[in-house]
Design an enzyme around this catalytic site. Structure first.
Site, PDB file in Angstrom:
ATOM      1  N   ARG A 151      93.993 -16.625 106.445  1.00 56.53           N
ATOM      2  CA  ARG A 151      93.902 -18.060 106.148  1.00 56.53           C
ATOM      3  C   ARG A 151      95.286 -18.734 106.155  1.00 56.53           C
ATOM      4  NH1 ARG A 151      88.886 -19.243 103.646  1.00 56.53           N
ATOM      5  NH2 ARG A 151      87.376 -17.910 104.677  1.00 56.53           N
ATOM      6  N   HIS A 180      91.498 -13.405 101.352  1.00 58.80           N
ATOM      7  CA  HIS A 180      92.437 -14.148 100.495  1.00 58.80           C
ATOM      8  C   HIS A 180      93.134 -13.116  99.619  1.00 58.80           C
ATOM      9  CE1 HIS A 180      90.319 -18.371 100.336  1.00 58.80           C
ATOM     10  NE2 HIS A 180      91.407 -18.438 101.077  1.00 58.80           N
ATOM     11  N   CYS A 274      88.356 -17.131  91.993  1.00 59.61           N
ATOM     12  CA  CYS A 274      88.210 -18.182  93.013  1.00 59.61           C
ATOM     13  C   CYS A 274      87.739 -19.497  92.393  1.00 59.61           C
ATOM     14  CB  CYS A 274      87.173 -17.795  94.068  1.00 59.61           C
ATOM     15  SG  CYS A 274      87.520 -16.323  94.993  1.00 59.61           S
TER      16      CYS A 274
HETATM   17  N1  ARG Z   1      83.565 -19.469 100.979  1.00 56.25           N
HETATM   18  C1  ARG Z   1      84.917 -19.642 100.551  1.00 56.25           C
HETATM   19  C2  ARG Z   1      85.851 -19.436 101.723  1.00 56.25           C
HETATM   20  O1  ARG Z   1      85.612 -18.563 102.508  1.00 56.25           O
HETATM   21  C3  ARG Z   1      85.240 -18.712  99.425  1.00 56.25           C
HETATM   22  C4  ARG Z   1      86.591 -18.941  98.804  1.00 56.25           C
HETATM   23  C5  ARG Z   1      86.949 -17.943  97.777  1.00 56.25           C
HETATM   24  N2  ARG Z   1      88.124 -18.309  97.072  1.00 56.25           N
HETATM   25  C6  ARG Z   1      89.136 -17.486  96.743  1.00 56.25           C
HETATM   26  N3  ARG Z   1      90.059 -17.951  95.951  1.00 56.25           N
HETATM   27  N4  ARG Z   1      89.238 -16.291  97.231  1.00 56.25           N
HETATM   28  O2  ARG Z   1      86.821 -20.140 101.884  1.00 56.25           O
END
Ligand code: ARG
Length: 281
Positions: A151, A180, A274
């Site tokens: 990401r 993440h 999250c």
């Molecule tokens: N569906 C979200 C995504 O893929 C989940 C985010 C999870 N957040 C985190 N802090 N790991 O972006």
């Protein structure tokens, strides 16, 4: 008091404030309508009422532990907005804005920016490069560990350093299930962290070993249960109930494990951490 509890107390003091302040967003519009990570299956059913009940329990848990929870208004077109940790990074009352990789989540960054502007946060640094807030930026007291690979753009790590003046330790994520950093690294206090080794490359593993005098290894089973996506206030660790191996190790070391159930939000690839953005004063 055993040596272990004493060590915990010292670490707790070194971790600063016992009471924390968090920003959360209710899963009013939670859904899995698109797939941007390995866990999301738009074909599988999601129980929104259950997601809400689990989220409410998480919020109540923080309040029971003496923490303050502020709320962000949910927006109908943003089903992932419950994952408040991704919308910004907050250290020393200063905020670094997020910039999402996927267009489906892009507007969440604006909602966060507005919230901070309306709540007296005068130092807000907007992001030029993609960074998914504290999803990939894990605060470790003396430094910020910054993930990249899925990401956050590694170029964003420079602006993160400029925003807070803290050393930034870049680590690459290599397993798409742990896209993440906060799904693979849990900072427990100033000296202690837990991690899932399989999520990192050799270089990242060395950096983590250098940074944390005490590094607890989580099993793959813990990682899949989002056990590393736990929230530590330096004393209690709020953790998914089925991260059993890690919970046991934490308890043995004198940490107070507080289990929560997060089965619905997990379908979107998230756990307690999250859903929780810490607002560090
Ligand atoms: N569906 C979200 C995504 O893929 C989940 C985010 C999870 N957040 C985190 N802090 N790991 O972006």
């Amino acid at each position: 008091m055993t040596m272990q509890t004493l060590a915990r107390e010292v670490a707790g003091i070194a971790s600063g404030r016992p009471a924390r302040t968090y920003l959360m967003c209710p899963p009013t519009h939670f859904a899995v309508d698109y797939s941007i990570n390995a866990w999301m299956d738009p074909g599988a059913p999601v129980d929104r009422d259950r997601a809400m009940a689990e989220w409410e329990r998480l919020r109540a848990t923080y309040v029971e532990l003496g923490h303050t929870v502020h709320l962000l208004d949910p927006i109908e077109s943003l089903p992932d907005m419950v994952f408040a940790a991704n919308g910004a990074t907050v250290v020393g009352g200063m905020v670094m804005g997020a910039r999402f990789r996927h267009p489906e989540r892009a507007h969440e960054a604006d909602a966060h920016r507005e919230w901070f502007q309306h709540h007296g946060y005068r130092r807000f640094t907007p992001a030029t490069h993609v960074n998914e807030g504290e999803g990939d930026y894990v605060y470790a007291y003396r430094a910020i560990v910054a993930g990249h690979g899925f990401r956050t753009d590694p170029q964003a790590h420079n602006e993160l350093h400029d925003a807070f003046g803290l050393p930034v330790i870049s680590v690459q994520l290599v397993d798409p299930r742990f896209y993440h950093l906060d799904t693979a690294l849990l900072v427990i206090d100033a000296f202690t962290a837990a991690y899932y080794p399989g999520a990192f490359d050799e270089d990242g593993l060395l950096k983590l070993k250098t940074l944390f005098p005490e590094l607890i290894e989580a099993t793959e089973r813990d990682a899949r249960a989002f056990g590393l996506n736990a929230v530590s206030d330096g004393r209690h660790v709020v953790i998914p109930h089925d991260a059993v191996d890690l919970s046991e190790k934490l308890t043995e070391r004198g940490h107070e494990v507080v289990p929560v159930e997060m089965t619905e939000l997990r379908k979107a690839g998230g756990g307690p951490k999250c859903c929780t953005l810490e607002l560090r004063p």
